[in-house]
Design an enzyme around this catalytic site. Structure first.
Site, mmCIF file in Angstrom:
data_model
loop_
_atom_site.group_PDB
_atom_site.id
_atom_site.type_symbol
_atom_site.label_atom_id
_atom_site.label_comp_id
_atom_site.label_asym_id
_atom_site.label_seq_id
_atom_site.Cartn_x
_atom_site.Cartn_y
_atom_site.Cartn_z
ATOM 1 C CG ASN A 9 4.042 0.209 -4.401
ATOM 2 O OD1 ASN A 9 3.317 0.198 -3.409
ATOM 3 N ND2 ASN A 9 3.944 -0.712 -5.352
ATOM 4 C CG ASN A 11 1.965 2.794 -0.019
ATOM 5 O OD1 ASN A 11 0.792 3.126 -0.153
ATOM 6 N ND2 ASN A 11 2.548 1.940 -0.849
ATOM 7 C CD GLU A 12 -0.272 -0.931 -1.562
ATOM 8 O OE1 GLU A 12 0.635 -1.483 -2.238
ATOM 9 O OE2 GLU A 12 -1.359 -0.592 -2.054
ATOM 10 C CE1 TYR A 67 -5.870 1.425 -7.286
ATOM 11 C CE2 TYR A 67 -4.700 -0.014 -5.751
ATOM 12 C CZ TYR A 67 -4.897 1.236 -6.317
ATOM 13 O OH TYR A 67 -4.122 2.290 -5.913
ATOM 14 C CD GLU A 91 -2.517 3.206 -3.107
ATOM 15 O OE1 GLU A 91 -2.649 2.312 -3.983
ATOM 16 O OE2 GLU A 91 -1.436 3.451 -2.559
#
Length: 517
Positions: free
Chosen positions: A72, A177-178, A249, A297
């Site tokens: 992030n 990212n994301e 995750y 990740e």
């Protein structure tokens, strides 16, 4: 006692072990950088501020590639802030984690650290608040030999800071990212991101056509746009990128440890879904190149609703701080067995998942912990990664597993014994990795080798509940060696068949001397 039979056939393989599968992640988040890998003045720090005690553990753990600087964080980061004389670097606020970023550690310092750690750099660019021009400038700064504005600035900054002046030669680049996530600075729709990533990729490869690029995939399988995001992004970028990313995750919910121990089933399904989407876009677009997966990740992360004071979404309550304690999870025996089984899933898919990064490396949901001014130590989750990175070499074997089942609320009945293996014909070593997901029953495992003959067991180790402990036993500051690898006692070869007894709730690794039968 659970029974399991595993068949390994010499002629049934998946792919060569991709060494980048054993990657890690360093983000400017919490104490991963500051008092993690970098702490000037620490008794173990060198003249550059790099903690040598942490570096020693990193080298022992054996990551092959490290993603940097986020996460992030990167979606609001100006890379230029982290280069040049340290005293001239601006202090900024980081909106992603509500912290103060001093920029004392930046790209040059990370490249120096990566050489010490013996890892490849995987650099992420900001496509949240920035775009094409900044992306191509960073590639020129990092990789062009000299004689241009950005490459000469690198040489000048290297001379000023006593760091590397030669090209960094960074080959792996993440295109943001994301950006599918509403929490991300510069959040975009799939079409918005796909077009930006495509044009950024084209511009970056005009500077250096040898680089490899990772497009942003879904932030998790639970995202409402999962599947459609990948399809749209790849429809724009398929010819320009080499990988699409995955993030996942896992944590134990409401005491349901059985389902938690089986989360490798979810990872398997997630990977298979992304592969299917990639191949659908490839077929529809009549593409000849193959896009693979960067699972950049993954880990166990106890988010607990993000309601603890150390949770990143609540650090704003404490005001703006430098390197606060954020998600410094303590990992137990249970967590380590899950980490081992997630590594199994990644290795089983090594023909398509060719990069993976456990997030993160130090302090922040990490296998390595450290204290400012104090020691560094291994968490329980350190061991499966370290052993698989060291021993998984050669060919990934396609296993046939017939195992007794263990019931779960989330996945139904799953194999109690989860396994993967590799065979390196050059060294004559076969590495077998086993997780016993059952918390109550041990497992008797027989391994039938076909086309291979085992001459002996070189090593056999197990991570399980320590004597006098329980499934929550962990390594902490005052007891750093509570959980570790022990010798697996009940192992033998009879009539060419390997027999192993696994304790309940355990992760094991065996290395055999084998040759073609």
């Amino acid at each position: 006692m659970t029974q399991a039979r595993i068949t390994i056939d010499r002629d049934f393989t998946v792919a060569e072990v991709p060494r980048r599968l054993f990657g890690s992640f360093v983000e400017h988040m919490g104490r991963c950088v500051y008092s993690g890998i970098y702490e000037p003045g620490h008794p173990e720090a060198d003249a550059r501020g790099l903690r040598q005690d942490v570096l020693k553990l990193v080298r022992e753990m054996g990551p092959t590639v490290v993603r940097y600087p986020g996460g992030n964080f990167v979606s609001g980061y100006n890379w230029e802030d982290g280069v040049g004389p340290v005293e001239d670097r601006p202090v900024r606020i980081d909106g992603a984690w509500h912290t103060i970023e001093t920029n004392a550690f930046g790209l040059h310092e990370f490249v120096e650290w990566s050489k010490e750690a013996e890892v490849e750099v995987m650099e992420a660019i900001n496509l949240g608040t920035r775009g094409v021009d900044e992306a191509r400038a960073l590639v020129e700064y990092a990789n062009h030999p000299g004689g241009t504005y950005w490459s000469d600035l690198r040489r000048k900054n290297g001379a000023a800071t006593g760091t590397q002046q030669d090209p960094f030669g960074i080959k792996l680049w993440c295109l943001g990212n994301e950006l599918d996530g509403p929490w991300q600075i510069g959040h975009k729709t799939a079409d918005e991101y796909g077009r930006l990533a495509q044009e950024s990729a084209k511009a970056m490869k005009l500077v250096d056509d040898s680089i490899e690029l990772v497009a942003v995939g879904s932030s998790s399988r639970q995202m409402p746009t999962f599947g459609t995001w990948e399809h749209t992004v790849l429809s724009h970028t398929y010819e320009e990128v080499d990988y699409i990313s995955m993030h996942a995750y896992y944590q134990e919910h409401d005491g349901d440890a059985a389902s938690f121990l089986a989360e490798g089933v979810d990872m398997d399904a997630f990977i298979d879904g992304v592969i299917a989407t990639i191949d659908a876009v490839k077929a529809a677009g009549k593409h000849s190149n193959q896009v693979n997966i960067s699972f950049d990740e993954w880990n166990v992360w106890y988010q607990r609703g993000l309601d603890g004071e150390d949770q990143p979404h609540n650090v704003a309550k404490a005001g703006w701080r430098e390197a606060p304690r954020v998600i410094e999870d303590t990992y137990s025996v249970t967590d380590a067995v899950v980490v081992g089984s997630l590594l199994h899933s990644l290795l089983r898919h090594g023909d398509r998942v060719t990069i993976a990064n456990q997030a993160q490396l130090v302090n922040v949901i990490a296998p390595i912990r450290s204290e400012a001014g104090g020691p560094a130590w291994r968490q329980a989750s350190f061991w499966p990664f370290a052993r698989m990175s060291a021993l998984a070499k050669g060919q990934i074997m396609q296993l046939a597993v017939d195992s007794g089942k263990t019931p779960t609320a989330k996945f139904g009945d799953v194999d109690a014994v989860d396994a993967t293996a590799t065979w390196d014909e050059q060294t004559g070593r076969l590495a077998l990795f086993l997780a016993n997901r059952s918390m109550e029953e041990g497992a008797e495992v027989s391994v039938d080798l076909r086309g291979l003959s085992a001459s002996g067991v070189r090593s056999a180790e197990v991570l399980t509940i320590p004597e006098g402990g329980d499934r929550n036993s962990a390594n902490v500051l005052d007891a750093q060696d509570t959980v570790g690898l022990k010798t697996l006692q009940e192992v033998g070869i009879e009539d060419g068949v390997l027999h192993v007894k696994l304790p309940a709730l355990s992760w094991s690794v065996l290395e055999l001397d084998v040759e073609r039968a």
